[in-house]
Every structure is written in C-alpha cells, then in structure tokens.
Design an enzyme around this catalytic site. Sequence first.
Site, PDB file in Angstrom:
ATOM      1  N   ASP A 210      -1.243   2.383   4.190  1.00  0.00           N
ATOM      2  CA  ASP A 210      -1.701   2.890   2.883  1.00  0.00           C
ATOM      3  C   ASP A 210      -2.276   1.771   2.010  1.00  0.00           C
ATOM      4  O   ASP A 210      -1.742   1.434   0.947  1.00  0.00           O
ATOM      5  CB  ASP A 210      -0.593   3.665   2.152  1.00  0.00           C
ATOM      6  CG  ASP A 210      -0.466   5.099   2.673  1.00  0.00           C
ATOM      7  OD1 ASP A 210      -1.016   5.389   3.758  1.00  0.00           O
ATOM      8  OD2 ASP A 210       0.184   5.932   2.010  1.00  0.00           O
TER       9      ASP A 210
ATOM     10  N   HIS B  73       4.977   3.530   8.986  1.00  0.00           N
ATOM     11  CA  HIS B  73       4.633   4.030   7.661  1.00  0.00           C
ATOM     12  C   HIS B  73       5.531   5.180   7.214  1.00  0.00           C
ATOM     13  O   HIS B  73       6.111   5.147   6.132  1.00  0.00           O
ATOM     14  CB  HIS B  73       3.171   4.473   7.599  1.00  0.00           C
ATOM     15  CG  HIS B  73       2.801   4.953   6.234  1.00  0.00           C
ATOM     16  ND1 HIS B  73       2.701   4.093   5.163  1.00  0.00           N
ATOM     17  CD2 HIS B  73       2.591   6.199   5.730  1.00  0.00           C
ATOM     18  CE1 HIS B  73       2.415   4.790   4.073  1.00  0.00           C
ATOM     19  NE2 HIS B  73       2.344   6.068   4.392  1.00  0.00           N
TER      20      HIS B  73
ATOM     21  N   ASP C 101       3.406   0.560   0.720  1.00  0.00           N
ATOM     22  CA  ASP C 101       2.096   1.017   0.231  1.00  0.00           C
ATOM     23  C   ASP C 101       1.509   0.075  -0.816  1.00  0.00           C
ATOM     24  O   ASP C 101       2.224  -0.409  -1.696  1.00  0.00           O
ATOM     25  CB  ASP C 101       2.216   2.399  -0.419  1.00  0.00           C
ATOM     26  CG  ASP C 101       2.715   3.475   0.533  1.00  0.00           C
ATOM     27  OD1 ASP C 101       3.389   3.139   1.522  1.00  0.00           O
ATOM     28  OD2 ASP C 101       2.442   4.657   0.257  1.00  0.00           O
TER      29      ASP C 101
ATOM     30  N   ASN D   9      -0.715   7.040   6.581  1.00  0.00           N
ATOM     31  CA  ASN D   9      -1.369   8.354   6.616  1.00  0.00           C
ATOM     32  C   ASN D   9      -2.685   8.372   5.835  1.00  0.00           C
ATOM     33  O   ASN D   9      -3.546   9.209   6.078  1.00  0.00           O
ATOM     34  CB  ASN D   9      -0.427   9.454   6.116  1.00  0.00           C
ATOM     35  CG  ASN D   9      -0.050   9.302   4.659  1.00  0.00           C
ATOM     36  OD1 ASN D   9       0.417   8.241   4.230  1.00  0.00           O
ATOM     37  ND2 ASN D   9      -0.235  10.344   3.868  1.00  0.00           N
ATOM     38  N   HIS D  10      -2.873   7.417   4.917  1.00  0.00           N
ATOM     39  CA  HIS D  10      -4.147   7.353   4.184  1.00  0.00           C
ATOM     40  C   HIS D  10      -5.242   6.618   4.957  1.00  0.00           C
ATOM     41  O   HIS D  10      -6.393   6.640   4.529  1.00  0.00           O
ATOM     42  CB  HIS D  10      -3.948   6.722   2.804  1.00  0.00           C
ATOM     43  CG  HIS D  10      -3.392   7.693   1.809  1.00  0.00           C
ATOM     44  ND1 HIS D  10      -4.164   8.355   0.880  1.00  0.00           N
ATOM     45  CD2 HIS D  10      -2.131   8.145   1.623  1.00  0.00           C
ATOM     46  CE1 HIS D  10      -3.403   9.162   0.162  1.00  0.00           C
ATOM     47  NE2 HIS D  10      -2.169   9.052   0.589  1.00  0.00           N
TER      48      HIS D  10
END
Length: 309
Positions: free
Chosen positions: A85, A167, A57, A117-118
């Site tokens: 991310d 991820h 991330d 996921n972002h």
Amino acid sequence: MEDKATTKDLDQWIEQLNECNQLTETQVRTLCDKAKEILSKESNVQEVKCPVTVCGDVHGQFHDLMELFRIGGKSPDTNYLFMGDYVDRGYYSVETVTLLVALKVRYRERITILRGNHESRQITQVYGFYDECLRKYGNANVWKYFTDLFDYLPLTALVDGQIFCLHGGLSPSIDSLDHIRALDRLQEVPHEGPMCDLLWSDPDDRGGWGISPRGAGYTFGQDISETFNNTNGLTLVSRAHQLVMEGYNWCHDRNVVTIFSAPNYCYRCGNQAALMELDDSLKFSFLQFDPAPRRGEPHVTRRTPDYFL
C-alpha cells in the site's frame, strides 16, 4: 539516457525524489524495467534476514515517508521491509512509489517491498493513483508502468524463518508456506482465492473464518493464527492493511501484530504511525511517529470514496 540505469543515474534519481520531485516518464519506464528484472527473481515468500525494520501502509504520504526514514534510519543504513500500500489516498503516490522502487533497484539486498491490495490496476483507478499519474504526466503511461510492475512484487516475506510478513492476512486455501510458494503471482490481484486473501484478509475477535466486510478476503480468528503459526514454525504474523490508532496493535494473544505507517491517515484520522524494529536476535521494538510538519498541502479536490478506511 539509454534504457540502462547506471548507479550514478539511480543516485541522482533518488536525490531528486528525496526532494519530492518526480522523474520523467522515460526514467520511470527504465526504472520499472530494471525493477521487474530484480523482482522476478524473488520468491512469493521472500527470505529476509534480521536486523530489519518492518513498515505498514504508506499510502502516498510522501512527507511522512521522509519522517519514517528520519525516525527509522536512512536506506541503505537501515534494512527495510515494506508490507504494501504505497499508493492511493495521499497526495504524493507518484513520488512515494517511485522512491521506494528506486531504493529497491539501487539497494536490492537492503530493502524488500511486498504487494498490498492497493498495488492493483482496479483499486488504483478508484482511490487516486491513476488520477494523480494523469494529473502529473498528462497521460496514463506511468500508471501503466507501475501497475505492470506491481504484478512482480512478492506477496509475503519470512524474516529468519520465524516472522511471517504480508499485507493482509491468512487464507482458508493456505495451510503452509509451500502453498504460497506454489502460487502464480504474476497477475492482477484476483477477486477471490488465496492470492486475494493474502492481500485482503483481517484478524478478528471471532474464531474461525468469517465473511469480510471489505468484500474481499476473510476474517480469521485466533484459533486460525495459532494453528498457522504452529504448523509453519512461526513465532508471529506481522501485517498491515488496517488503521490502528497507535500505529501498531497486538491481537490473537500476540500471534498477530498490525503495523500501520501512515500517520494522520488521509490527513484527517489523527492516528500515530509505527515501525517494528527487529534486531539481530529477532527482539522487536516499536517506534511510533507523528506526521511530518506540513508546508501547505496542495488544494486538490478529493473525489475518492471513503470506503475501505
């Protein structure tokens, strides 16, 4: 400026972004169109050759991304694989994601960018990227260009057939890499199902599958990781998604490693960040780094919730 980005344009944009200066809205649209063309040809399990440096991330911490390139080597001199991310939480999501996408378009063989996921319409409306686009451009167009592009990002990567990168983690709906190859990824991250799990799941000390405290994905135990690696001829699952204080953390008897590349996460967690370098023979070494020296963060009121740390 036509809708075609020449190499000269890209080099100039990259130079500008390296100074933390955003592109114009029109330039972002052109860049995202070009990136879609490139990413649409990539697989859900994108093949990557070593040597490569694997990153977790980044979360809009632009100056720390600069530090990452200083420690790991500039792109394209070093091959990079980023596990998602890029946006939310940090103050410079716009510049961070624009730079990574520009590097992808300019040096497509040298950098792989996966979906986190972002990289989703829903999450970015809560955790900062949407608001930042509004603040920096005065409208939501740039947010729309990027979130549309996010649907094209590969879900996972496979380094030399042995190291599986993604991820989040594993899914009870997925036994083999072929199951992943068969997914339709060109969509918003669903609330449940295999695509959601790949971006949201976490390894856990308990065996088997468990309910995730995140409200999406699952927790999975060492038995699950070992079986998945054996079935698919893998030596390691490399993933991001969780803050680890040393920047990297082994679990499941070294079947899984977590890599986190945002030092002092959210500008307050006090963690180190790390990169995993894989050499020509897939030997790994970890490089840890601390935050870049800060010359005055902008005074932005933070209204984003603290959940999902």
